[in-house]
Design an enzyme around this catalytic site. Structure first.
Site, PDB file in Angstrom:
ATOM      1  N   GLY A   1     102.977  57.418  36.836  1.00 35.30           N
ATOM      2  CA  GLY A   1     104.125  56.775  36.230  1.00 35.30           C
ATOM      3  C   GLY A   1     103.665  55.523  35.449  1.00 35.30           C
TER       4      GLY A   1
ATOM      5  CG  HIS B   1     101.262  53.643  28.430  1.00 36.54           C
ATOM      6  ND1 HIS B   1     100.305  54.621  27.689  1.00 36.54           N
ATOM      7  CD2 HIS B   1     100.658  53.435  29.787  1.00 36.54           C
ATOM      8  CE1 HIS B   1      99.089  54.756  28.636  1.00 36.54           C
ATOM      9  NE2 HIS B   1      99.300  53.945  29.545  1.00 36.54           N
TER      10      HIS B   1
ATOM     11  N   GLY C   1     100.542  56.548  25.441  1.00 34.81           N
ATOM     12  CA  GLY C   1      99.200  57.167  25.876  1.00 34.81           C
ATOM     13  C   GLY C   1      99.717  58.630  26.594  1.00 34.81           C
ATOM     14  CG  HIS C   2     100.953  58.118  30.563  1.00 33.27           C
ATOM     15  ND1 HIS C   2     101.483  56.901  30.864  1.00 33.27           N
ATOM     16  CD2 HIS C   2     100.072  58.262  31.461  1.00 33.27           C
ATOM     17  CE1 HIS C   2     100.710  56.325  31.734  1.00 33.27           C
ATOM     18  NE2 HIS C   2     100.060  57.152  32.289  1.00 33.27           N
TER      19      HIS C   2
ATOM     20  CD  GLN D   1      94.301  57.364  41.761  1.00 30.11           C
ATOM     21  OE1 GLN D   1      94.645  58.720  42.135  1.00 30.11           O
ATOM     22  NE2 GLN D   1      93.714  57.050  40.446  1.00 30.11           N
TER      23      GLN D   1
ATOM     24  CD  GLU E   1      88.047  61.231  24.308  1.00 31.93           C
ATOM     25  OE1 GLU E   1      87.955  60.205  23.692  1.00 31.93           O
ATOM     26  OE2 GLU E   1      87.824  62.487  24.002  1.00 31.93           O
TER      27      GLU E   1
ATOM     28  CG  LEU F   1      98.706  52.172  24.315  1.00 34.37           C
ATOM     29  CD1 LEU F   1      99.743  53.153  24.118  1.00 34.37           C
ATOM     30  CD2 LEU F   1      98.982  50.882  24.053  1.00 34.37           C
TER      31      LEU F   1
ATOM     32  NE  ARG G   1      94.773  49.517  36.684  1.00 36.32           N
ATOM     33  CZ  ARG G   1      94.823  49.481  37.956  1.00 36.32           C
ATOM     34  NH1 ARG G   1      95.111  48.209  38.632  1.00 36.32           N
ATOM     35  NH2 ARG G   1      94.564  50.344  38.770  1.00 36.32           N
TER      36      ARG G   1
HETATM   37  O1  PAF Z   1      94.741  58.740  35.528  1.00 35.86           O
HETATM   38  C1  PAF Z   1      95.771  58.462  36.602  1.00 35.86           C
HETATM   39  O2  PAF Z   1      96.560  57.889  36.251  1.00 35.86           O
HETATM   40  C2  PAF Z   1      95.236  59.026  37.868  1.00 35.86           C
HETATM   41  O3  PAF Z   1      94.012  58.667  38.264  1.00 35.86           O
HETATM   42  C3  PAF Z   1      95.577  60.395  38.095  1.00 35.86           C
HETATM   43  C4  PAF Z   1      94.808  61.319  37.130  1.00 35.86           C
HETATM   44  C5  PAF Z   1      96.936  60.610  37.731  1.00 35.86           C
HETATM   45  C6  PAF Z   1      95.346  60.973  39.381  1.00 35.86           C
HETATM   46  O4  PAF Z   1      95.946  59.903  40.415  1.00 35.86           O
END
Ligand code: PAF
Length: 275
Positions: free
Chosen positions: A30, A33, A35-36, A60, A145, A181, A184
């Site tokens: 979530g 931006h 980039g996503h 994570q 990347e 981007l 954070r």
């Molecule tokens: O890159 C991320 O945002 C996270 O590490 C991912 C791949 C969604 C796994 O939680």
């Protein structure tokens, strides 16, 4: 369409599969931006159906305050994804129900660089990504990347476990001043935001210097001093590695990648560029 449970998402996907449609997955946490969105656009080029997952994966985060501060902008994210075939937003209990005790560990690659500074981070990432792959049965998945080490680890786990999914890496998107981007970035103070682009410019200078034949250690030491003088602290690493194994660089004809992780105030920034 928004899906919050595994059975509801799977029922929808089953219909797409029955129609022979190619399915792409864009896993995210979530705080979306450009980039996503570039990953979603890339997925659209080759897939009839695109699923975006939004899940801030607690496993994570090795640092509880980093997890607490991670931006959560679900409403805005959903608004940006209108037109996406499925947005999967599971709860923590959906992904990790009571009694959950399985983890995926990718040896070697997971222990270097980010892995050394964020113990457990890549196990949590590999676990959730594997689960997202098996939930969706997607034909391909798109990763930026910007998280280069993550991309190598995902490629490794897919190869090692013979998962039937194609992994597609997409270039890092940057602000005009070079800052990569990242979700954070919105936590940077105005003063930190002014300093932040120097990470990329110092990395470019370091990469140029290595390309021009400066011994790698010498170029890295110069880069480290420049980062320090710019105000980055702590500097977790500035390292030149084999691009795929992430082992320390040895031969000049190997594919090399310059990798860095630094902080400004409490905001951690990572970046990487080709050498
Ligand atoms: O890159 C991320 O945002 C996270 O590490 C991912 C791949 C969604 C796994 O939680």
């Amino acid at each position: 369409m928004i899906f919050r449970t595994i059975p509801s998402l799977r029922a929808e996907i089953a219909a797409w599969k029955a129609a022979g449609e190619r399915i792409g997955l864009v896993p995210t946490m979530g705080a979306l931006h450009e980039g996503h969105l570039s990953l979603v656009n890339e997925a659209r080029k080759t897939c009839q159906r695109v699923i975006v997952s939004i899940f801030v994966n607690p496993r994570q985060f090795n640092n509880p305050s980093d997890l607490a501060l991670y931006p959560r902008t679900e409403e805005d994210d959903i608004a940006l994804l209108t037109g996406t075939d499925a947005v999967f937003i599971p709860s923590v209990e959906t992904m990790y129900p009571a009694g959950y005790c399985t983890a995926v560990h990718v040896g070697g690659l997971s222990t270097r660089l980010e892995g050394a500074h964020r113990p457990g981070h890549f196990d949590g990432m590999a676990t959730v990504v594997t689960k997202l792959f098996t939930i969706t049965g997607a034909d391909c998945a798109f990763f930026g990347e910007k998280d280069w080490q993550q991309l190598q680890i995902v490629r490794r786990l897919v190869a090692d476990l013979a998962l039937p999914i194609e992994i597609i890496g997409c270039p890092t998107l940057r602000e005009r001043d070079g800052l990569a981007l990242s979700s954070r970035n919105r936590r940077l103070t105005p003063q930190a935001r002014e300093i932040a682009p120097q990470l990329h410019s110092i990395m470019q200078e370091t990469a140029n210097s290595i390309r021009q034949g400066t011994p790698i250690n010498e170029a890295l030491n110069t880069g480290l001093s420049a980062l320090k003088n710019a105000g980055f602290a702590p500097i977790d690493y500035l390292d030149c590695c084999h691009a795929e194994t992430l082992e320390p660089a040895e031969r000049n004809n190997d594919p090399l990648r310059l990798m860095a992780a630094v902080a400004l105030d409490t905001v951690r920034l990572i970046d990487n560029i080709v050498i």
